[in-house]
Design an enzyme around this catalytic site. Structure first.
Site, PDB file in Angstrom:
ATOM      1  N   GLY A 527       0.752  -1.199   0.041  1.00 43.42           N
ATOM      2  CA  GLY A 527      -0.058  -0.015  -0.014  1.00 43.42           C
ATOM      3  C   GLY A 527       0.829   1.282  -0.050  1.00 43.42           C
ATOM      4  N   LYS A 543      -1.959   4.307   6.232  1.00 41.95           N
ATOM      5  CA  LYS A 543      -1.753   3.299   5.142  1.00 41.95           C
ATOM      6  C   LYS A 543      -2.934   2.603   4.523  1.00 41.95           C
ATOM      7  CE  LYS A 543       1.672   0.092   4.273  1.00 41.95           C
ATOM      8  NZ  LYS A 543       2.679  -0.737   4.583  1.00 41.95           N
ATOM      9  N   ASP A 636       8.693  -9.717   6.947  1.00 31.49           N
ATOM     10  CA  ASP A 636       9.164  -8.785   5.871  1.00 31.49           C
ATOM     11  C   ASP A 636      10.069  -7.810   6.570  1.00 31.49           C
ATOM     12  OD1 ASP A 636       9.780  -7.787   3.666  1.00 31.49           O
ATOM     13  OD2 ASP A 636       7.975  -6.700   3.120  1.00 31.49           O
TER      14      ASP A 636
END
Ligand code: NAG
Ligand code: NAG
Ligand code: NAG
Ligand code: NAG
Ligand code: NAG
Ligand code: NAG
Length: 807
Positions: A527, A543, A636
């Site tokens: 995003g 976000k 991540d």
């Protein structure tokens, strides 16, 4: 519209209950009588608080201050004068004597409680708008006594917690007498939560195994004061600070040390007439000490709630009260009580009470040591830093079980019993909590006023009362914490997330805050991030998630509530969300200095800062992996997802998103167990991804450990993990990956620290602590081991780094 409705509702209730407009002052020479407890009350001028006699059981009353709203099923009491010695429902009264003494007398005879104040001039007792019951001497306007100076279990806005005051929990939801948990300023100036049970006591918050400065507190400020302001911000002289999820002027708030030992901030939802939790000290109820008693194991699941069970070979001591814990089941022991063997249970942690610690030891030798010692009740074996360590226990206390705890407990028992009754490593039978039961009922207390000793009668019903309500309390805790967030139908009203620090925003609100999504500050795989300013002037990062599955609204909310419950100084705090139509937005705190990636590019970070950043990231990830309720993998970890605040403190961002975006279609419903169940495709960023992804191995928290190692190497060398680097390998130069390049350099240098200089980014040269950097590189290299079993956990990483730092 909303406002006028709530207003008229409150007005209506007041009009009916207090139609005779009770006074808000009590003059010298007058009194309040327990027989007229519903009308003989003082009401604060704003109508929010009421003071008077409050029924805590049949024929048992306390002098109290409570919120007028909500009045059912029972009012919210904020202060009590005589919580441990209630008065009789007949003949008891509160008298304000002409000489300035305020006296609570029981059944007209004994004095149970006095303020012991004197005044030459006339006095009055007044209930202020803040909820403070104040005795003043009229002419001098001098405060003789005030209830704010002797809090019970609740701190109200404007009320100061000091070195002289503390909060004590109630015994249970319905038994208002003093419980075992306490909030107070300790001798080291730090605000702490203490369990002080009948036999043992221990501090459980802040985390006792951490150094005070690692918890964000300080011992230096000796003023020892803490206060909750009307906006919902709490600040304490030991640096503890937090804000209510609905920060801002508006709702009534209270900070209460609940009967379950957790400290919670509540806001009153006037429309619904009930309280919602807007902050809490601990998200895992098993971290509170003393709840399950000795020799027992606390476990917690989002579906089942908190549960207690005995360790093998033990039985519940008092079948109606878990705080008594468990005792050896003598029936099953041999006559001479010989205990010559062990039964083991896995995934446990038992905190404290070890009489000895044996490092790097085998199970067999630890068993031997325990058998030799008469005080040994068992031991906890933990795999730490590549070796097994053995913690020999003289008492089995503060036990908890969770799939991500690595300890195995060996309970010392009779051999034959061990081999017969309790097969090793099998999950112990859990005593389920029954949540469907009635969750709140009033105590029936018999309170005689005859000629017998008042103290003995008091003791008698006090003792009965404790046990009866205990089960009720467990049920209600269960109800309170777990039922509410599960109500899917209520999702859109926003109170689904009542127990987290979230609020729901409307799309219009967010559009306004971001000025129509004009100020883009970042762009990532899932995003675009915009800067925005919330109505309360907080600057936020918003976000906008793309690719979020429109259908799975309930799951989206469930995942959000996990994120919302995470609360750590090294994790980005998420303030709220928006879910409207196809819009899925997350609102979180804004970081002044941007991402670690940007800072590495612009070379603003010195060596010391980099080391601290590495420690901070590790703490944040350790919390994600081991501390919180659901086991959250980040998946991540990379410099772009690590943000820096004004003081270069790192905060990990984007955690939990791996579950929010593009969920594995349908299958990942209710807590499917294994850590890898929710992942249907590869996640992460090339260069930072662990080999497990490529080889299709089970995904565990060790994937984040790997990525962390790469990030640290990148921070030290300034080299991207995607590049190839030349190293002199024997005769020829070879192109290598970052990891093997560093490894080569380390092996190349026989000893000494010259290899550190070779791999370090030139900008940092000079002025750095060689040992520190060496430790950092070595830890990072352990993290990037191909074999995930050989990588340390994030918690071990923190320990290794901090160990070094404090030597
Ligand atoms: C100690 O804490 C109090 C209250 O937060 C604050 O007013 C005071 O300035 C602090 N003192 C120091 C030396 O930091
Ligand atoms: C608050 O009250 C409403 C309506 O009375 C009810 O539906 C809701 O479950 C309550 N919430 C809590 C947290 O008790
Ligand atoms: C263990 O207990 C059983 C009875 O339950 C007894 O027969 C046996 O001798 C005991 N074993 C030891 C080693 O004490
Ligand atoms: C643990 O003990 C073994 C043998 O006793 C020894 O070889 C090994 O080096 C020790 N490991 C550590 C980390 O001390
Ligand atoms: C839970 O308690 C209710 C009433 O208190 C009872 O009807 C129900 O059978 C119980 N459920 C279980 C699983 O024990
Ligand atoms: C167990 O609790 C009950 C009340 O529920 C109490 O009367 C009794 O004394 C307790 N038993 C023990 C052994 O403490």
């Amino acid at each position: 519209m909303d406002f006028s409705l709530s207003f008229s509702l409150i007005f209506f209730l007041f009009a009916t209950v207090y139609s005779s407009t009770p006074p808000n002052t009590l003059r010298g020479g007058s009194s309040l009588s327990v027989e007229r407890y519903s009308t003989d009350v003082l009401v604060s001028p704003n109508g929010v608080f009421v003071a008077g006699f409050y029924a805590v059981g049949y024929n048992a009353f306390v002098l109290a201050v409570w919120f007028a709203q909500p009045s059912s099923p029972s009012a919210t009491v904020v202060w009590m004068a005589n919580r441990d010695q209630p008065v009789n429902g007949k003949g008891s009264k509160l008298s304000l004597q002409k000489n300035g003494n305020l006296v609570l007398s029981d059944a007209g005879r004994t004095t149970l409680w006095i303020t012991g104040t004197t005044s030459a001039t006339s006095v009055e007792l007044r209930l202020h708008n803040t909820g403070n019951l104040v005795l003043t001497s009229l002419e001098s306007d001098h405060i003789l006594w005030q209830s704010f100076d002797s809090p019970t279990d609740t701190l109200l806005p404007h009320q100061m917690l000091t070195r002289y005051t503390s909060l004590s929990s109630s015994r249970s939801q319905t038994d208002h007498s003093s419980g075992f948990h306490k909030l107070f300023f300790d001798n080291d100036n730090v605000l702490k939560l203490l369990y002080k049970g009948p036999e043992v006591s221990s501090i459980y918050w802040p985390d006792p195994w951490l150094m005070i400065w690692d918890t964000g507190r300080t011992t230096y400020n000796s003023s020892q004061i803490a206060i909750l302001d009307p906006l919902g911000h709490f600040i304490s002289s030991d640096n503890l600070q937090f804000s209510s999820a609905d920060f801002g002027l508006g709702p009534q708030r209270r900070l209460t040390l609940d009967f379950d030992g957790n400290l919670r901030l509540y806001s009153l939802d006037e429309m619904k007439g009930n309280w919602t939790v807007t902050w809490q000290a601990m998200s895992d109820p098993c971290r509170v000490h003393g709840l399950c008693g000795p020799n027992s194991i606390c476990s917690y699941g989002s579906g089942t709630g908190r549960g207690c069970s005995c360790v093998p070979g033990y039985k519940m001591k008092n079948s109606s009260d878990w705080s008594y814990g468990c005792e050896l089941d003598r029936k099953q022991l041999s006559e001479n009580d010989q205990r010559a063997g062990f039964v083991s249970v896995s995934y446990l942690e038992f905190y404290g009470y070890e009489y000895d610690v044996f490092k790097n030891i085998s199970v067999e030798s630890c068993k031997e040591k325990c058998l030799q010692s008469p005080i040994c009740e068992g031991f906890l074996l933990k795999f730490e830093g590549g070796v097994y360590n053995c913690y020999a226990k003289s008492q089995l206390l503060n036990g908890k079980q969770s799939p991500n705890l690595l300890g195995t407990l060996y309970v010392k028992l009779n051999v034959s019993q061990a081999s017969g009754g309790f097969p090793s490593n099998e999950p112990i039978e859990q005593i389920e909590l029954n949540c469907s039961g009635e969750y709140s009922k009033l105590l029936d207390r018999v309170y005689e006023t005859k000629s017998e000793s008042k103290f003995l009668t008091f003791l008698a019903w006090f003792a009965c009362g404790i046990g009866v309500v205990e089960m009720v309390c467990v049920f209600s805790l269960c109800y309170f914490v777990f039922r509410i967030p599960k109500r899917a139908g209520a999702a859109m009203q926003g109170y689904v997330l009542a127990t987290s620090t979230f609020r729901q925003f409307t799309y219009a609100e967010i559009k306004k805050a971001t000025r129509g999504f004009t100020e883009e500050i970042g762009r990532g795989g899932n995003g675009v991030v915009y800067r925005g300013t919330l109505p309360d002037h907080r600057v936020a990062a918003v976000k906008r998630l793309n690719g979020a599955n429109e259908g799975a609204k309930t799951e989206f909310l469930a995942e959000l509530s996990t994120i919302g419950r995470l609360n750590h100084m090294n994790l980005i705090e998420t303030w709220g969300y928006c879910i409207e139509g196809k819009h899925r937005l997350l609102v979180s705190e804004f970081m002044e200095r941007g991402s670690l990636a940007e800072n590495l590019d612009s070379n603003t970070l010195g060596c010391e800062k980099r080391f601290n950043i590495a420690v901070g990231i590790a703490k944040g990830l350790a919390y994600l992996h081991e501390e919180c309720l659901e086991w959250v993998l980040h998946c991540d970890v990379k410099p772009h997802n690590i943000l820096l605040d004004a003081n270069y403190q790192p905060k990990v961002a984007d955690f939990g998103l791996s579950k929010l975006v593009n969920r594995a279609g349908g299958g990942g419903g209710s807590g499917g167990g294994g850590a890898n169940s929710g992942f249907s495709r590869m996640r992460g960023t090339r260069g930072y991804m662990a080999p497990e992804w490529v080889f299709n191995l089970p995904i565990t928290s060790k994937v984040d450990v790997y990525s962390y190692g790469i990030v640290v190497l990148e921070m030290i060398t300034g080299k991207s993990p995607l590049g190839a680097y030349t190293a002199f390998d024997g005769e020829e130069e070879e192109n290598r990956s970052l990891v093997s390049w560093v490894k080569k350099k380390m092996q190349g240098a026989a000893s000494g620290a010259s290899w550190i200089e070779e791999i370090m980014e030139p900008i940092m040269s000079g002025g750095y602590d060689m040992n520190k950097m060496g430790t950092l590189v070595r830890v990072a290299m352990q993290c990037v081991e191909e074999d995930r079993e050989r990588r340390p956990t994030m918690k071990e990483v923190v320990e290794m780094l901090l160990c070094h730092e404090h030597i």
